[in-house]
Motif scaffolding. Structure first.
Motif, PDB file in Angstrom:
ATOM      1  N   PRO A 142      43.274  33.109  58.730  1.00  0.00           N
ATOM      2  CA  PRO A 142      43.381  32.322  57.496  1.00  0.00           C
ATOM      3  C   PRO A 142      42.064  31.640  57.110  1.00  0.00           C
ATOM      4  O   PRO A 142      41.878  31.241  55.967  1.00  0.00           O
ATOM      5  N   GLU A 143      41.160  31.538  58.091  1.00  0.00           N
ATOM      6  CA  GLU A 143      39.877  30.872  57.763  1.00  0.00           C
ATOM      7  C   GLU A 143      38.954  31.772  56.942  1.00  0.00           C
ATOM      8  O   GLU A 143      37.941  31.314  56.409  1.00  0.00           O
ATOM      9  N   LYS A 144      39.314  33.035  56.832  1.00  0.00           N
ATOM     10  CA  LYS A 144      38.524  33.921  55.971  1.00  0.00           C
ATOM     11  C   LYS A 144      39.015  33.721  54.542  1.00  0.00           C
ATOM     12  O   LYS A 144      39.955  34.391  54.081  1.00  0.00           O
ATOM     13  N   LYS A 145      38.407  32.776  53.816  1.00  0.00           N
ATOM     14  CA  LYS A 145      38.920  32.499  52.467  1.00  0.00           C
ATOM     15  C   LYS A 145      37.845  32.312  51.410  1.00  0.00           C
ATOM     16  O   LYS A 145      38.168  32.101  50.237  1.00  0.00           O
ATOM     17  N   ILE A 146      36.577  32.422  51.768  1.00  0.00           N
ATOM     18  CA  ILE A 146      35.528  32.260  50.750  1.00  0.00           C
ATOM     19  C   ILE A 146      35.279  33.596  50.047  1.00  0.00           C
ATOM     20  O   ILE A 146      35.282  34.653  50.682  1.00  0.00           O
ATOM     21  N   PHE A 147      35.078  33.522  48.742  1.00  0.00           N
ATOM     22  CA  PHE A 147      34.693  34.713  47.968  1.00  0.00           C
ATOM     23  C   PHE A 147      33.257  34.581  47.506  1.00  0.00           C
ATOM     24  O   PHE A 147      32.829  33.506  47.077  1.00  0.00           O
ATOM     25  N   ILE A 148      32.554  35.689  47.561  1.00  0.00           N
ATOM     26  CA  ILE A 148      31.184  35.726  47.044  1.00  0.00           C
ATOM     27  C   ILE A 148      31.188  36.519  45.742  1.00  0.00           C
ATOM     28  O   ILE A 148      31.684  37.655  45.697  1.00  0.00           O
ATOM     29  N   GLY A 149      30.683  35.895  44.693  1.00  0.00           N
ATOM     30  CA  GLY A 149      30.503  36.561  43.398  1.00  0.00           C
ATOM     31  C   GLY A 149      29.033  36.486  43.023  1.00  0.00           C
ATOM     32  O   GLY A 149      28.185  36.158  43.854  1.00  0.00           O
ATOM     33  N   ARG A 150      28.747  36.771  41.768  1.00  0.00           N
ATOM     34  CA  ARG A 150      27.336  36.813  41.370  1.00  0.00           C
ATOM     35  C   ARG A 150      27.089  36.014  40.103  1.00  0.00           C
ATOM     36  O   ARG A 150      27.973  35.899  39.248  1.00  0.00           O
ATOM     37  N   GLU A 151      25.897  35.490  39.983  1.00  0.00           N
ATOM     38  CA  GLU A 151      25.499  34.841  38.730  1.00  0.00           C
ATOM     39  C   GLU A 151      25.675  35.854  37.601  1.00  0.00           C
ATOM     40  O   GLU A 151      25.399  37.043  37.794  1.00  0.00           O
ATOM     41  N   TYR A 152      26.100  35.362  36.470  1.00  0.00           N
ATOM     42  CA  TYR A 152      26.380  36.191  35.283  1.00  0.00           C
ATOM     43  C   TYR A 152      27.586  37.105  35.472  1.00  0.00           C
ATOM     44  O   TYR A 152      27.877  37.928  34.621  1.00  0.00           O
ATOM     45  N   GLY A 153      28.268  37.011  36.615  1.00  0.00           N
ATOM     46  CA  GLY A 153      29.496  37.784  36.771  1.00  0.00           C
ATOM     47  C   GLY A 153      30.571  37.203  35.862  1.00  0.00           C
ATOM     48  O   GLY A 153      30.601  35.983  35.628  1.00  0.00           O
ATOM     49  N   TYR A 154      31.454  38.054  35.347  1.00  0.00           N
ATOM     50  CA  TYR A 154      32.589  37.546  34.571  1.00  0.00           C
ATOM     51  C   TYR A 154      33.870  38.140  35.139  1.00  0.00           C
ATOM     52  O   TYR A 154      34.027  39.364  35.185  1.00  0.00           O
ATOM     53  N   HIS A 155      34.756  37.263  35.581  1.00  0.00           N
ATOM     54  CA  HIS A 155      36.002  37.729  36.179  1.00  0.00           C
ATOM     55  C   HIS A 155      37.203  37.058  35.537  1.00  0.00           C
ATOM     56  O   HIS A 155      38.227  36.848  36.182  1.00  0.00           O
ATOM     57  N   GLY A 156      37.055  36.707  34.261  1.00  0.00           N
ATOM     58  CA  GLY A 156      38.189  36.176  33.529  1.00  0.00           C
ATOM     59  C   GLY A 156      38.231  34.667  33.538  1.00  0.00           C
ATOM     60  O   GLY A 156      37.340  33.988  34.057  1.00  0.00           O
ATOM     61  N   SER A 157      39.308  34.156  32.969  1.00  0.00           N
ATOM     62  CA  SER A 157      39.337  32.753  32.583  1.00  0.00           C
ATOM     63  C   SER A 157      40.430  31.935  33.255  1.00  0.00           C
ATOM     64  O   SER A 157      40.618  30.777  32.915  1.00  0.00           O
ATOM     65  N   HIS A 219      34.317  33.320  57.787  1.00  0.00           N
ATOM     66  CA  HIS A 219      34.854  32.492  56.689  1.00  0.00           C
ATOM     67  C   HIS A 219      34.941  33.241  55.361  1.00  0.00           C
ATOM     68  O   HIS A 219      35.387  32.676  54.368  1.00  0.00           O
ATOM     69  N   VAL A 220      34.436  34.452  55.328  1.00  0.00           N
ATOM     70  CA  VAL A 220      34.332  35.142  54.039  1.00  0.00           C
ATOM     71  C   VAL A 220      35.479  36.144  53.878  1.00  0.00           C
ATOM     72  O   VAL A 220      35.665  37.040  54.698  1.00  0.00           O
ATOM     73  N   ALA A 221      36.231  35.967  52.784  1.00  0.00           N
ATOM     74  CA  ALA A 221      37.371  36.849  52.505  1.00  0.00           C
ATOM     75  C   ALA A 221      36.921  38.108  51.784  1.00  0.00           C
ATOM     76  O   ALA A 221      37.409  39.200  52.069  1.00  0.00           O
ATOM     77  N   GLY A 222      36.029  37.935  50.820  1.00  0.00           N
ATOM     78  CA  GLY A 222      35.688  39.108  50.026  1.00  0.00           C
ATOM     79  C   GLY A 222      34.467  38.910  49.165  1.00  0.00           C
ATOM     80  O   GLY A 222      33.989  37.791  48.941  1.00  0.00           O
ATOM     81  N   PHE A 223      33.979  40.042  48.688  1.00  0.00           N
ATOM     82  CA  PHE A 223      32.915  40.075  47.687  1.00  0.00           C
ATOM     83  C   PHE A 223      33.530  40.673  46.434  1.00  0.00           C
ATOM     84  O   PHE A 223      34.227  41.696  46.507  1.00  0.00           O
ATOM     85  N   ILE A 224      33.296  40.039  45.270  1.00  0.00           N
ATOM     86  CA  ILE A 224      33.819  40.597  44.020  1.00  0.00           C
ATOM     87  C   ILE A 224      32.666  40.884  43.070  1.00  0.00           C
ATOM     88  O   ILE A 224      31.765  40.051  42.898  1.00  0.00           O
ATOM     89  N   GLY A 225      32.680  42.088  42.502  1.00  0.00           N
ATOM     90  CA  GLY A 225      31.617  42.445  41.569  1.00  0.00           C
ATOM     91  C   GLY A 225      32.078  43.497  40.580  1.00  0.00           C
ATOM     92  O   GLY A 225      32.888  44.364  40.914  1.00  0.00           O
ATOM     93  N   GLU A 226      31.568  43.383  39.356  1.00  0.00           N
ATOM     94  CA  GLU A 226      31.794  44.440  38.376  1.00  0.00           C
ATOM     95  C   GLU A 226      30.797  45.560  38.683  1.00  0.00           C
ATOM     96  O   GLU A 226      29.619  45.282  38.931  1.00  0.00           O
ATOM     97  N   PRO A 227      31.242  46.814  38.657  1.00  0.00           N
ATOM     98  CA  PRO A 227      30.288  47.905  38.886  1.00  0.00           C
ATOM     99  C   PRO A 227      29.055  47.750  37.985  1.00  0.00           C
ATOM    100  O   PRO A 227      27.917  47.879  38.447  1.00  0.00           O
ATOM    101  N   ILE A 228      29.308  47.482  36.697  1.00  0.00           N
ATOM    102  CA  ILE A 228      28.255  47.077  35.758  1.00  0.00           C
ATOM    103  C   ILE A 228      28.695  45.732  35.202  1.00  0.00           C
ATOM    104  O   ILE A 228      29.814  45.624  34.688  1.00  0.00           O
ATOM    105  N   ASP A 253      33.147  43.095  57.788  1.00  0.00           N
ATOM    106  CA  ASP A 253      34.596  43.056  57.586  1.00  0.00           C
ATOM    107  C   ASP A 253      34.978  42.104  56.449  1.00  0.00           C
ATOM    108  O   ASP A 253      35.751  41.157  56.620  1.00  0.00           O
ATOM    109  N   ILE A 254      34.399  42.403  55.287  1.00  0.00           N
ATOM    110  CA  ILE A 254      34.625  41.613  54.078  1.00  0.00           C
ATOM    111  C   ILE A 254      35.327  42.532  53.086  1.00  0.00           C
ATOM    112  O   ILE A 254      34.893  43.673  52.902  1.00  0.00           O
TER     113      ILE A 254
END
Ligand code: PXG
Length: 459
Positions: A142-157, A219-228, A253-254
């Protein structure tokens, strides 16, 4: 009915009086007056002032099959007559929902056999992030809960989506939940400095690795990124980027979440951006082109690694929406995918996109304000620059982009500006003649923009 009302209603005044818009500075909107879009056909939209505008953005990146598709209307109407609604909560389902899930599994990259339905890209992203956390909880981490995204990424509102995205203005307005981190985007033009695109692609990917090590992979759950990265400026990663991200996510293992809301369903000339770049995601979020925007629908794809844990080990999943798997939306999506396939809209996007960039290069490539014209399939961007040799941006970022956008619209071409980057993603049905017209209208608009800012531009 609307034709009668047209004489009786002041649409701008009523809109200003009662409609609170998304992503809008209302004072500014009320000063300028809203544009009322009244009808559309093919790649053209019409407004209440009688203007016909080529929709270089496919609405908001979504109207892949173009406007006025009677087949989609009929698919919705006939499903509404047969069964307008039923839910998927209480051990029930509907026929179009099943058929669509099966169809999506058949067009997805290998290893994806399950989809979860929602109404918007934001809901799909929110669902993906929750699912990732449930996945790790179920596996006893359960401690794996941080997500890494990117500057200028858009993943909705939604608040989760805004937090995953890298838009500072959204973070500032209550969109900054804890347990989200952001790294450099693979934006070579804007941030690559003296590095080659290939070097910079590796460098940007290794920023993700650095961040994982800094936070601790445990601590890291996942990385999220738009292909473009779409809304952030059609940022097309150098080809070294995604293979390195695949490696990093596997090594630590992310979970890798590909946000395909814009890229999905043909925009890149492949069915998914994941196919184009060889990404190896654990989840994919899709929406927009799934129904060509005719009705709201999104689909979150779970690969077998995630689905097996959720299905076999997690017990009840306390998540879902009234309209998850809505039969009308699913019926429209099925017909829309049939259109993509029978009209070969995915395959032909590659050549049409190349032609569009070629025509744009001929029309505006030599202008001193055009720093770069880039694209993949039918998604692309044009960088406005004060000095094309050094890729220098204009002072007061966003000002020249807004000018250029206004000139484009006045010349009959709908484009969108992010900062001083002009973005385009026309309907996939755009014809070769329309591509040529697109470039001709851009030429006039960009020349007018150059005239406005000539004093600031290096020759
Ligand atoms: N992920 C991505 C990659 C998106 O582009 C969403 C999630 C959210 O989807 P919904 O359906 O909830 O809006 C998007 C949406 C713009 C613009 O200005 C882009 C989007 C939405 C609104 C405006 O380019 N993309």
């Amino acid at each position: 009915m609307l034709d009668d009302l047209n004489h009786a209603i002041d649409w701008q005044a009523e809109d200003a009086a009662h409609h609170f818009h998304p992503f809008t500075d209302h004072k500014e909107l009320h000063q300028q007056g809203v544009r009322v879009i009244t009808s559309a056909e093919g790649v053209y939209i019409h407004d209440s002032q009688g203007n016909r505008i080529m929709d270089g953005m496919a609405g908001l990146w979504c109207v892949a099959a173009g406007y006025g598709r009677a087949e989609l209307v009929e698919a919705a109407a006939s499903q509404m007559r047969r069964l307008p609604y039923y839910n998927a909560f209480f051990k029930t389902t509907t026929e179009p929902t099943v058929l669509l899930a099966k169809k999506l599994a058949s067009i997805a990259p290998a290893g994806f056999e399950h989809v979860f339905f929602a109404c918007s890209g934001s809901e799909a992203v929110d669902s993906a992030l929750r699912t990732a956390r449930v996945y790790w909880q179920t596996l006893g981490k359960p401690e794996k809960k941080i997500f890494i995204g990117r500057e200028y990424g858009y993943h909705g509102s939604t608040t989760l989506g805004a937090s995953a995205g890298g838009m500072k203005d959204m973070h500032r307005q209550a969109g900054d939940l804890p347990n989200f981190a952001h790294v450099l985007p693979p934006y070579w033009y804007g941030k690559g400095g003296q590095m080659s695109p290939e070097e910079f692609g590796l460098y940007a990917a290794r920023e993700v690795e650095k961040k994982i090590l800094e936070l601790g992979p445990e601590h890291v759950a996942g990385f999220i990124g738009e292909p473009i990265q779409g809304a952030g400026g059609v940022i097309i990663p150098p080809e070294t980027y995604w293979p390195e991200i695949n490696r990093i996510c596997r090594q630590y293992d992310i979970l890798l979440i590909a946000d395909e809301v814009i890229c999905g369903y043909g925009r890149t000339g492949r069915m998914f951006g994941t196919d184009y770049f060889g990404i190896k995601p654990d989840m994919m979020t899709t929406a927009k082109g799934l129904t060509s925007g005719y009705v709201p629908l999104s689909a979150l794809f779970l690969n077998n690694r995630v689905a097996d844990v959720l299905i076999n080990e997690a017990g009840e999943y306390f998540h879902g929406f009234t309209y998850s798997g809505h039969p009308v939306s699913c019926a429209v999506a099925l017909k829309n995918i049939e259109i993509l396939e029978t009209e070969r809209l995915v395959e032909t996007a590659t050549a049409k996109g190349a032609l569009l960039r070629e025509k744009l290069n001929e029309a505006i490539g030599d202008l001193p304000i055009v720093g770069e014209i880039r694209g993949v399939g039918l998604i692309g961007a044009i960088e406005l620059t004060a000095d094309k040799r050094t890729r220098k941006f204009f002072a007061k970022n966003g000002r020249v982009g807004a000018l250029c956008r206004d000139h484009c619209i006045a010349n009959g071409l709908m484009m969108r500006a992010t900062r001083d980057t002009m973005l385009f993603s026309p309907p996939l049905i755009i014809s070769e003649e329309e591509v040529a017209r697109f470039a001709a209208m851009a030429k006039t608009a960009f020349e007018q923009t150059l005239r406005d800012v000539r004093d600031e531009v290096a020759e």
